[in-house]
Write a protein that holds these residues in place. Structure first.
Motif, PDB file in Angstrom:
ATOM      1  N   GLY A   1       0.818  -1.210   0.000  1.00 35.67           N
ATOM      2  CA  GLY A   1       0.000   0.000   0.000  1.00 35.67           C
ATOM      3  C   GLY A   1       0.851   1.259   0.000  1.00 35.67           C
ATOM      4  O   GLY A   1       0.590   2.202  -0.755  1.00 35.67           O
ATOM      5  N   VAL A   2       1.871   1.280   0.849  1.00 33.90           N
ATOM      6  CA  VAL A   2       2.770   2.436   0.908  1.00 33.90           C
ATOM      7  C   VAL A   2       3.493   2.612  -0.421  1.00 33.90           C
ATOM      8  O   VAL A   2       3.559   3.712  -0.975  1.00 33.90           O
ATOM      9  CB  VAL A   2       3.782   2.272   2.075  1.00 33.90           C
ATOM     10  N   THR A   3       4.034   1.526  -0.950  1.00 34.23           N
ATOM     11  CA  THR A   3       4.783   1.581  -2.206  1.00 34.23           C
ATOM     12  C   THR A   3       3.896   2.026  -3.365  1.00 34.23           C
ATOM     13  O   THR A   3       4.295   2.881  -4.166  1.00 34.23           O
ATOM     14  CB  THR A   3       5.404   0.197  -2.506  1.00 34.23           C
ATOM     15  N   ALA A   4       2.703   1.464  -3.464  1.00 34.38           N
ATOM     16  CA  ALA A   4       1.775   1.822  -4.541  1.00 34.38           C
ATOM     17  C   ALA A   4       1.332   3.276  -4.438  1.00 34.38           C
ATOM     18  O   ALA A   4       1.277   4.000  -5.452  1.00 34.38           O
ATOM     19  CB  ALA A   4       0.562   0.895  -4.516  1.00 34.38           C
ATOM     20  N   ALA A   5       1.030   3.727  -3.231  1.00 33.94           N
ATOM     21  CA  ALA A   5       0.585   5.117  -3.057  1.00 33.94           C
ATOM     22  C   ALA A   5       1.704   6.098  -3.385  1.00 33.94           C
ATOM     23  O   ALA A   5       1.460   7.138  -4.012  1.00 33.94           O
ATOM     24  CB  ALA A   5       0.077   5.328  -1.636  1.00 33.94           C
ATOM     25  N   ARG A   6       2.926   5.780  -2.982  1.00 37.24           N
ATOM     26  CA  ARG A   6       4.048   6.663  -3.310  1.00 37.24           C
ATOM     27  C   ARG A   6       4.297   6.713  -4.815  1.00 37.24           C
ATOM     28  O   ARG A   6       4.579   7.769  -5.372  1.00 37.24           O
ATOM     29  CB  ARG A   6       5.302   6.223  -2.567  1.00 37.24           C
ATOM     30  N   ALA A   7       4.196   5.560  -5.474  1.00 39.04           N
ATOM     31  CA  ALA A   7       4.382   5.531  -6.933  1.00 39.04           C
ATOM     32  C   ALA A   7       3.287   6.330  -7.624  1.00 39.04           C
ATOM     33  O   ALA A   7       3.561   7.107  -8.551  1.00 39.04           O
ATOM     34  CB  ALA A   7       4.386   4.087  -7.426  1.00 39.04           C
ATOM     35  N   ALA A   8       2.052   6.175  -7.186  1.00 40.72           N
ATOM     36  CA  ALA A   8       0.940   6.921  -7.776  1.00 40.72           C
ATOM     37  C   ALA A   8       1.107   8.428  -7.540  1.00 40.72           C
ATOM     38  O   ALA A   8       0.833   9.229  -8.441  1.00 40.72           O
ATOM     39  CB  ALA A   8      -0.393   6.433  -7.201  1.00 40.72           C
ATOM     40  N   ALA A   9       1.567   8.791  -6.359  1.00 36.73           N
ATOM     41  CA  ALA A   9       1.769  10.211  -6.057  1.00 36.73           C
ATOM     42  C   ALA A   9       2.859  10.793  -6.939  1.00 36.73           C
ATOM     43  O   ALA A   9       2.738  11.937  -7.431  1.00 36.73           O
ATOM     44  CB  ALA A   9       2.117  10.393  -4.583  1.00 36.73           C
ATOM     45  N   ARG A  10       3.933  10.044  -7.169  1.00 38.54           N
ATOM     46  CA  ARG A  10       4.998  10.518  -8.054  1.00 38.54           C
ATOM     47  C   ARG A  10       4.483  10.685  -9.479  1.00 38.54           C
ATOM     48  O   ARG A  10       4.836  11.647 -10.161  1.00 38.54           O
ATOM     49  CB  ARG A  10       6.189   9.568  -8.017  1.00 38.54           C
ATOM     50  N   LEU A  11       3.645   9.774  -9.935  1.00 39.90           N
ATOM     51  CA  LEU A  11       3.093   9.854 -11.298  1.00 39.90           C
ATOM     52  C   LEU A  11       2.231  11.094 -11.488  1.00 39.90           C
ATOM     53  O   LEU A  11       2.213  11.684 -12.559  1.00 39.90           O
ATOM     54  CB  LEU A  11       2.285   8.603 -11.636  1.00 39.90           C
ATOM     55  N   ARG A  12       1.507  11.473 -10.454  1.00 32.40           N
ATOM     56  CA  ARG A  12       0.635  12.651 -10.570  1.00 32.40           C
ATOM     57  C   ARG A  12       1.329  13.926 -10.143  1.00 32.40           C
ATOM     58  O   ARG A  12       0.728  14.981 -10.085  1.00 32.40           O
ATOM     59  CB  ARG A  12      -0.675  12.445  -9.820  1.00 32.40           C
ATOM     60  N   GLY A  13       2.624  13.813  -9.801  1.00 32.07           N
ATOM     61  CA  GLY A  13       3.403  14.993  -9.443  1.00 32.07           C
ATOM     62  C   GLY A  13       3.240  15.431  -8.002  1.00 32.07           C
ATOM     63  O   GLY A  13       3.453  16.583  -7.673  1.00 32.07           O
TER      64      GLY A  13
END
Length: 158
Positions: free
Chosen positions: A143-155
């Motif tokens: 969950g942490v890894t996925a949320a951080r990756a998604a946040a990076r993708l959206r800036g």
């Protein structure tokens, strides 16, 4: 500047007169948010558990998936509210402690384990005990890894 108020100790003994004052300093808005969220989370858990019952010696799949999904969501939530978005101060108590605290059910996990042992299903009990703990930790990390990756993708900040 005055030092911050210490958090309310959940283990206060209200029979001790000196400790009764702690309740007066309790953050009532936070407690209300936790209670409301906890009621919603517990209702969701109850509904899922009732929809997918298990016998005493069987693997408790409903409880397993409730705990694993709740751990995944807590990982996502913590990244979103601590690293990605500015949120209302009651968001974490309501969603994290309340909803997800009421939804996940590690007390039922312990009862399910005990019932499986008492039913003579030690292998199932041990698989459930270890499997839930490992899957829950992996779910938080995911969950942490996925949320951080998604946040990076959206800036975002994460």
């Amino acid at each position: 500047m005055a030092p911050p108020e210490p958090p309310v100790d959940p283990d206060i003994d209200l029979d001790v007169p000196a400790q009764r004052l702690e309740l007066r300093r309790a953050p009532w808005g936070t407690l209300a948010a936790i209670a409301a969220g906890g009621a919603l989370g517990a209702l969701a858990r109850y509904g899922i558990g009732g929809a997918f019952p298990h016998g005493a010696g069987e693997f408790a799949w409903a409880t397993f998936w409730i705990n694993v999904s709740g751990c995944f969501l807590i990982g996502v939530l913590m990244v979103l509210i601590l690293e990605t978005f500015e949120v209302h101060p009651l968001t974490r108590p309501f969603l994290g402690v309340g909803v997800l605290g009421g939804y996940t059910t590690f007390s039922t996990y312990a009862v399910d384990f005990e019932q499986a042992v008492r039913a003579g299903s030690a292998g199932t009990a041990l698989a459930y005990l270890a499997g839930t703990a490992v899957a829950a930790l992996v779910a938080v990390w995911t969950g942490v890894t996925a949320a951080r990756a998604a946040a990076r993708l959206r800036g975002g900040r994460a």
